[in-house]
Write a protein that holds these residues in place. Structure first.
Motif, PDB file in Angstrom:
ATOM      1  N   ALA A 103      -3.097  -1.223   3.456  1.00 41.41           N
ATOM      2  CA  ALA A 103      -2.209  -2.002   3.078  1.00 41.41           C
ATOM      3  C   ALA A 103      -1.872  -2.726   1.953  1.00 41.41           C
ATOM      4  O   ALA A 103      -0.831  -2.963   1.341  1.00 41.41           O
ATOM      5  CB  ALA A 103      -2.486  -3.180   4.478  1.00 41.41           C
ATOM      6  N   THR A 104      -3.253  -2.971   1.329  1.00 39.06           N
ATOM      7  CA  THR A 104      -3.313  -3.508   0.072  1.00 39.06           C
ATOM      8  C   THR A 104      -2.684  -2.293  -0.847  1.00 39.06           C
ATOM      9  O   THR A 104      -1.874  -2.931  -1.799  1.00 39.06           O
ATOM     10  CB  THR A 104      -4.899  -3.695  -0.503  1.00 39.06           C
TER      11      THR A 104
ATOM     12  N   ILE B  97       6.519  -4.462   4.812  1.00 38.21           N
ATOM     13  CA  ILE B  97       6.256  -4.568   6.211  1.00 38.21           C
ATOM     14  C   ILE B  97       5.168  -3.653   6.838  1.00 38.21           C
ATOM     15  O   ILE B  97       4.595  -4.076   7.693  1.00 38.21           O
ATOM     16  CB  ILE B  97       7.450  -4.263   6.711  1.00 38.21           C
ATOM     17  N   ALA B  98       5.280  -2.420   6.061  1.00 37.96           N
ATOM     18  CA  ALA B  98       4.242  -1.276   6.543  1.00 37.96           C
ATOM     19  C   ALA B  98       2.857  -1.861   6.177  1.00 37.96           C
ATOM     20  O   ALA B  98       2.031  -1.171   6.798  1.00 37.96           O
ATOM     21  CB  ALA B  98       4.441  -0.021   5.688  1.00 37.96           C
ATOM     22  N   ALA B  99       2.580  -2.543   5.272  1.00 34.86           N
ATOM     23  CA  ALA B  99       1.078  -3.232   5.405  1.00 34.86           C
ATOM     24  C   ALA B  99       0.766  -4.018   6.629  1.00 34.86           C
ATOM     25  O   ALA B  99      -0.427  -3.829   6.878  1.00 34.86           O
ATOM     26  CB  ALA B  99       1.058  -4.185   3.944  1.00 34.86           C
TER      27      ALA B  99
ATOM     28  N   LEU C 227       4.306   8.069   4.716  1.00 30.50           N
ATOM     29  CA  LEU C 227       2.943   7.340   3.839  1.00 30.50           C
ATOM     30  C   LEU C 227       2.327   6.868   5.024  1.00 30.50           C
ATOM     31  O   LEU C 227       0.933   6.752   4.729  1.00 30.50           O
ATOM     32  CB  LEU C 227       3.503   6.064   2.693  1.00 30.50           C
ATOM     33  N   ALA C 228       2.669   6.108   6.045  1.00 37.06           N
ATOM     34  CA  ALA C 228       2.039   5.452   6.726  1.00 37.06           C
ATOM     35  C   ALA C 228       1.324   6.742   7.955  1.00 37.06           C
ATOM     36  O   ALA C 228       0.052   6.339   8.314  1.00 37.06           O
ATOM     37  CB  ALA C 228       2.742   4.755   7.815  1.00 37.06           C
ATOM     38  N   ALA C 229       1.694   7.876   8.001  1.00 40.68           N
ATOM     39  CA  ALA C 229       1.172   8.685   8.773  1.00 40.68           C
ATOM     40  C   ALA C 229      -0.106   9.142   7.941  1.00 40.68           C
ATOM     41  O   ALA C 229      -1.168   9.734   8.615  1.00 40.68           O
ATOM     42  CB  ALA C 229       2.248   9.940   8.945  1.00 40.68           C
ATOM     43  N   VAL C 230      -0.282   9.273   6.545  1.00 38.53           N
ATOM     44  CA  VAL C 230      -1.576   9.587   5.901  1.00 38.53           C
ATOM     45  C   VAL C 230      -2.468   8.718   6.484  1.00 38.53           C
ATOM     46  O   VAL C 230      -3.588   9.161   6.671  1.00 38.53           O
ATOM     47  CB  VAL C 230      -1.301   9.531   4.403  1.00 38.53           C
TER      48      VAL C 230
ATOM     49  N   TRP D 287       6.455   0.168  -5.345  1.00 36.65           N
ATOM     50  CA  TRP D 287       7.414   0.733  -6.145  1.00 36.65           C
ATOM     51  C   TRP D 287       7.332   2.133  -6.706  1.00 36.65           C
ATOM     52  O   TRP D 287       8.175   2.726  -7.097  1.00 36.65           O
ATOM     53  CB  TRP D 287       7.697  -0.379  -7.528  1.00 36.65           C
ATOM     54  N   TYR D 288       5.961   2.509  -6.744  1.00 31.46           N
ATOM     55  CA  TYR D 288       5.600   3.864  -7.307  1.00 31.46           C
ATOM     56  C   TYR D 288       5.759   4.784  -6.402  1.00 31.46           C
ATOM     57  O   TYR D 288       6.281   5.995  -6.371  1.00 31.46           O
ATOM     58  CB  TYR D 288       4.379   3.788  -7.790  1.00 31.46           C
ATOM     59  N   PHE D 289       5.177   4.569  -4.934  1.00 26.32           N
ATOM     60  CA  PHE D 289       5.066   5.860  -3.990  1.00 26.32           C
ATOM     61  C   PHE D 289       6.578   6.363  -3.631  1.00 26.32           C
ATOM     62  O   PHE D 289       6.729   7.525  -3.591  1.00 26.32           O
ATOM     63  CB  PHE D 289       4.500   5.029  -2.545  1.00 26.32           C
TER      64      PHE D 289
END
Length: 461
Positions: free
Chosen positions: A330-331, A360-362, A280-283, A338-340
């Motif tokens: 981040a938001t 934490i990824a935020a 998800l962070a890579a996107v 919980w969905y992703f």
């Protein structure tokens, strides 16, 4: 005349969006391979993962070496020197083809060493020939990167994006033919996916070469690829810029790989949750890569024009955009944490841990956006050696040890590994911004001194 802040924001965005889409296109090539190889079973998919992991380490180094063309071209464009820009891409092509040949040899050598990694023999048997075939793609890939970096240095970012999107169609067709065996071809499995990837890179290189050789926008840079004399000073300059960039990207990629190994020490659930959060962070990172490249082009162009005001505005406007984009990401991560994860797995334990990591990824997003764009700005100023050292220290001497201490010494587990990410990237990002301010002030003072000397030397003044 210097541009206004809104002008810089629009220009940066115009350059960044095609680059970001093109980067997503590159990711989609790998996703397509995984999906189509996955139909063959777990062993070929594991072989693809192992072989591709080694390939990516070589790829990021190669991309860093080729990246030197972009800022030098942007500077030459800012100076109004098309002959210099033409010579940069000629010399860059020569150097990068040689680099690709050496990396090809390295890929073949590493394929022989895969059994030493302690992986299952049946997986190595699939990964080794795949890595050898993938190694053949480096020559056309670096030809494509060289020409793409040249035209992006001239602020043309859309052609490469279009070609990469078309390349995805070529990849699907090639995988269908060579993986499963159609049109009289034998079913080659994972090796077939490698062959398709080589053909995709050849297609992309030829398509971009044809476009640049015929498009009116590049008429004044022709004859672009005619053989010219070896320019040793420029070769050294390209190497001095490319090697630190390639080394920095290699160490950065290696730090993330090692953190994944630490996650593996914490168990299967931790590794699965880590992979979800990282995907998800890579996107969102693709958007930042576009802004990083755009800032490099804009800053390099201002450097070529010796416009201190534009240089500062180009850099800080890109940083402001990066923080805005990453704040939105981040938001989104926090609100949909919980969905992703449910898009990837149904295991409640993995979903719960992934949701925790996304919080934490935020924080990770803001730090990552700052360091990526900060690095792009400094590359636009051809400042690469000090940032390379800063990056290695931030990632390997601060970030990775912090991840270990947080996770295993303090007992914070998977969340501790990710907090180490945040620490390392924050140190890198703040250091790059500080370095930019220093370099900007040095150049501004230098240019003012030069302008004063010219005014004194001009009898008309």
């Amino acid at each position: 005349m210097s541009s206004s802040i809104p002008d810089h924001l629009r220009a940066t965005l115009r350059l960044a969006i095609p680059v970001s889409i093109g980067q997503l296109g590159h990711i989609l090539l790998g996703v397509t391979d995984s999906l189509m190889v996955g139909t063959l079973g777990a062993v070929p998919l594991a072989g693809a993962s192992l072989g591709h992991g080694v390939f990516v380490l070589l790829l990021v180094f190669a991309a860093g070496m080729a990246s030197a063309i972009t800022p030098l071209t942007a500077i030459a464009d800012g100076e109004g020197k098309p002959d210099d820009a033409r010579n940069i891409v000629r010399q860059g092509l020569l150097q990068n083809v040689l680099t690709a040949t050496l990396i090809l040899a390295a890929a073949w050598g590493l394929a022989e060493l895969l059994p030493l990694l302690g992986q299952p023999p049946e997986v190595v048997a699939q990964a080794a020939p795949y890595l050898r075939v993938m190694g053949l793609s480096f020559i056309p890939m670096l030809v494509f990167m060289s020409v793409r970096n040249f035209i992006e240095g001239l602020s043309y970012t859309k052609p490469a994006m279009v070609i990469i999107l078309l390349a995805n169609l070529v990849n699907v067709a090639g995988n269908w033919v060579f993986i499963h065996g159609h049109f009289g071809m034998p079913a080659l499995g994972l090796t077939g996916a490698g062959i398709s990837s080589v053909l995709v890179e050849i297609f992309a290189a030829i398509a971009l070469l044809l476009y640049v050789s015929r498009a009116r926008a590049f008429a004044r840079y022709r004859p672009l690829f005619h053989r010219g004399a070896l320019d040793l000073p420029l070769q050294r300059r390209l190497f001095r810029l490319g090697l630190p960039s390639g080394t920095q990207w290699l160490f950065e990629s290696g730090s993330f790989t090692f953190c994944a190994v630490m996650m593996g020490w914490l168990g299967t659930t931790a590794l699965a949750a880590h992979q979800i959060a990282l995907n998800l962070a890579a996107v969102s990172y693709m958007a930042i890569l576009g802004l990083s490249n755009a800032s490099m082009i804009r800053v390099g162009n201002a450097l070529g024009r010796r416009d201190a005001t534009d240089l500062k505005r180009a850099g800080f406007s890109a940083l402001a955009m990066a923080l805005t984009v990453m704040a939105l990401a981040a938001t989104t991560f926090v609100l949909l944490r919980w969905y992703f994860p449910t898009l990837f797995v149904s295991d409640p334990a993995v979903i719960e841990l992934a949701a925790s990591l996304l919080v934490i990824a935020a924080l990770f997003q803001l730090s990552d956006g700052t360091q990526a764009v900060g690095l792009g700005i400094l590359r636009g100023m051809t400042d690469v050696t000090v940032p390379m050292i800063v990056a290695i220290v931030a990632y390997w001497l601060i970030g990775v040890p912090a991840s270990y201490v947080f996770a295993f010494v303090l007992g914070w587990g998977p969340e501790g590994v990710w907090l180490g990410f945040v620490v390392g990237l924050t140190v890198a990002g703040l250091s790059f911004i500080f370095r930019f301010r220093m370099q900007y002030r040095r150049l501004r003072a230098l240019w003012k001194t030069e302008q004063g000397s010219q005014a004194l030397a001009d009898p008309a003044v």
